[in-house]
Design a protein around this motif. Structure first.
Motif, PDB file in Angstrom:
ATOM      1  N   TYR A  49      42.447  23.310  39.525  1.00  0.00           N
ATOM      2  CA  TYR A  49      42.533  24.229  38.158  1.00  0.00           C
ATOM      3  C   TYR A  49      41.720  23.996  37.192  1.00  0.00           C
ATOM      4  O   TYR A  49      41.207  24.799  36.377  1.00  0.00           O
ATOM      5  N   GLU A  50      41.902  22.697  36.336  1.00  0.00           N
ATOM      6  CA  GLU A  50      41.041  21.994  35.584  1.00  0.00           C
ATOM      7  C   GLU A  50      39.564  22.131  35.709  1.00  0.00           C
ATOM      8  O   GLU A  50      38.449  22.865  34.601  1.00  0.00           O
TER       9      GLU A  50
ATOM     10  N   ALA B 265      46.365  21.213  40.643  1.00  0.00           N
ATOM     11  CA  ALA B 265      46.124  20.772  38.525  1.00  0.00           C
ATOM     12  C   ALA B 265      44.721  20.392  38.740  1.00  0.00           C
ATOM     13  O   ALA B 265      43.635  21.059  37.951  1.00  0.00           O
TER      14      ALA B 265
ATOM     15  N   THR C 117      45.265  24.849  30.914  1.00  0.00           N
ATOM     16  CA  THR C 117      44.301  25.991  31.036  1.00  0.00           C
ATOM     17  C   THR C 117      44.145  27.333  31.058  1.00  0.00           C
ATOM     18  O   THR C 117      44.534  28.042  31.571  1.00  0.00           O
TER      19      THR C 117
ATOM     20  N   GLU D 223      38.404  26.226  35.013  1.00  0.00           N
ATOM     21  CA  GLU D 223      38.758  26.010  33.241  1.00  0.00           C
ATOM     22  C   GLU D 223      37.438  25.557  32.916  1.00  0.00           C
ATOM     23  O   GLU D 223      36.840  26.583  32.477  1.00  0.00           O
TER      24      GLU D 223
ATOM     25  N   ASP E 185      51.409  29.741  42.857  1.00  0.00           N
ATOM     26  CA  ASP E 185      52.965  29.180  41.676  1.00  0.00           C
ATOM     27  C   ASP E 185      54.038  29.205  42.983  1.00  0.00           C
ATOM     28  O   ASP E 185      55.752  28.760  42.256  1.00  0.00           O
TER      29      ASP E 185
ATOM     30  N   HIS F 189      45.901  31.744  44.782  1.00  0.00           N
ATOM     31  CA  HIS F 189      46.322  30.761  43.424  1.00  0.00           C
ATOM     32  C   HIS F 189      47.748  31.225  43.891  1.00  0.00           C
ATOM     33  O   HIS F 189      49.932  31.116  43.048  1.00  0.00           O
TER      34      HIS F 189
ATOM     35  N   ARG G  62      43.277  34.909  34.852  1.00  0.00           N
ATOM     36  CA  ARG G  62      44.440  35.223  35.433  1.00  0.00           C
ATOM     37  C   ARG G  62      44.932  36.945  35.256  1.00  0.00           C
ATOM     38  O   ARG G  62      45.335  37.873  35.948  1.00  0.00           O
TER      39      ARG G  62
ATOM     40  N   LEU H 284      41.947  30.183  32.608  1.00  0.00           N
ATOM     41  CA  LEU H 284      42.305  30.436  33.808  1.00  0.00           C
ATOM     42  C   LEU H 284      43.125  31.492  33.790  1.00  0.00           C
ATOM     43  O   LEU H 284      43.285  32.453  33.903  1.00  0.00           O
ATOM     44  N   LEU H 285      44.191  31.187  32.778  1.00  0.00           N
ATOM     45  CA  LEU H 285      45.762  31.823  32.315  1.00  0.00           C
ATOM     46  C   LEU H 285      44.965  33.319  32.027  1.00  0.00           C
ATOM     47  O   LEU H 285      45.569  34.487  32.742  1.00  0.00           O
TER      48      LEU H 285
ATOM     49  N   SER I 259      52.324  26.462  39.661  1.00  0.00           N
ATOM     50  CA  SER I 259      51.806  26.848  38.948  1.00  0.00           C
ATOM     51  C   SER I 259      50.211  26.252  37.671  1.00  0.00           C
ATOM     52  O   SER I 259      50.453  24.770  37.423  1.00  0.00           O
ATOM     53  N   MET I 260      49.793  27.333  37.539  1.00  0.00           N
ATOM     54  CA  MET I 260      48.868  27.509  36.234  1.00  0.00           C
ATOM     55  C   MET I 260      49.953  26.456  34.879  1.00  0.00           C
ATOM     56  O   MET I 260      51.286  27.233  34.648  1.00  0.00           O
TER      57      MET I 260
END
Ligand SMILES: N[C@@H](CCC(=O)N[C@@H](CS)C(=O)NCC(=O)O)C(=O)O
Length: 222
Positions: free
Chosen positions: A136-137, A133, A178, A140, A168, A164, A185, A181-182, A173-174
């Motif tokens: 991911y930040e 996480a 974020t 982001e 997942d 990723h 993706r 980032l989604l 998971s994202m």
């Protein structure tokens, strides 16, 4: 050209996606993969070329390579168009650093989760998910002023997308924490080479009655 990879090889998928992005014509050789997720028996060409006995392996005439990141470098020299590293030196360096971080900083947390699937509430599993996480930040924040991780679409995006997918699958998971980032993706996942390679991988999982990440389930219907 021949690329040796495996049905669930995230490193092999990196190379395969990059070769499709560059429009290279190649034979993709899927090596044996057993029920316990081992690449056994090892393919003789993999054993011959790679002292680490792993996929991916690329054979192009008398050039014989292993390691997905080394393969990226060769592909870029041999097939410069379309480019998959940014043009400016500093940007290229940052892209290479991100690519390495995906494999060697982020992915080891995911590898830890492989062995903890039976106890995802255990402190090491919770710590691994928290580390993912935080990663991911950080991405982001990078995406505040760009659509792709290193500016233009690059090997850094391919590497992190694949890492990723496995995160997942293993429970990291994202989330809506974020949103950029989604959206990244979705952008990367919409590319034909990514859909092709990841779609085949997801069909392999489904055919073997194994879970498919929710965000990738539409690929099973294509
Ligand atoms: N750093 C290598 C990692 C390659 C790797 O871990 N390959 C896995 C499949 S994704 C493998 O062949 N595992 C079988 C083994 O280690 O015996 C790369 O980027 O290619």
């Amino acid at each position: 050209m021949r690329l040796f990879t495996g049905p669930l090889s995230m490193f092999g998928a990196k190379a395969q996606i990059a070769m499709l992005e560059k429009g290279i014509s190649f034979d993709c050789v899927m090596v044996p993969f057993d029920r316990d997720d081992n690449y056994e028996p090892k393919h003789p060409e993999v054993l011959r070329v790679n002292p680490k006995r792993q996929v991916p392996v690329l054979i192009d005439g008398d050039v014989e390579l292993f390691d997905s990141t080394q393969i990226f470098e060769y592909l870029e020299d041999r097939f410069p168009t379309p480019p998959l590293w940014p043009a400016a030196i500093a940007d290229r360096a940052r892209a290479r650093q991100l690519e390495l971080k995906s494999d060697e900083v982020f992915f080891p947390h995911v590898v830890r989760l492989f062995g903890l699937q039976h106890d995802m509430q255990s402190p090491p599993a919770v710590a691994a998910c928290a580390a993912c996480a935080r990663f991911y930040e950080a991405l982001e924040a990078l995406l505040a002023d760009r659509d792709y991780l290193a500016g233009p679409y690059s090997y850094a995006d391919i590497a992190f997308y694949m890492a990723h997918v496995f995160a997942d699958r293993k429970g990291a998971s994202m989330t809506q924490a974020t949103p950029r980032l989604l959206a990244w993706r979705d952008r990367v996942g919409a590319r034909a080479p990514v859909r092709n390679v990841v779609g085949t991988m997801m069909k392999f999982l489904a055919d073997n009655s194994r879970p498919v990440p929710v965000f990738l389930q539409p690929l099973l219907r294509t």
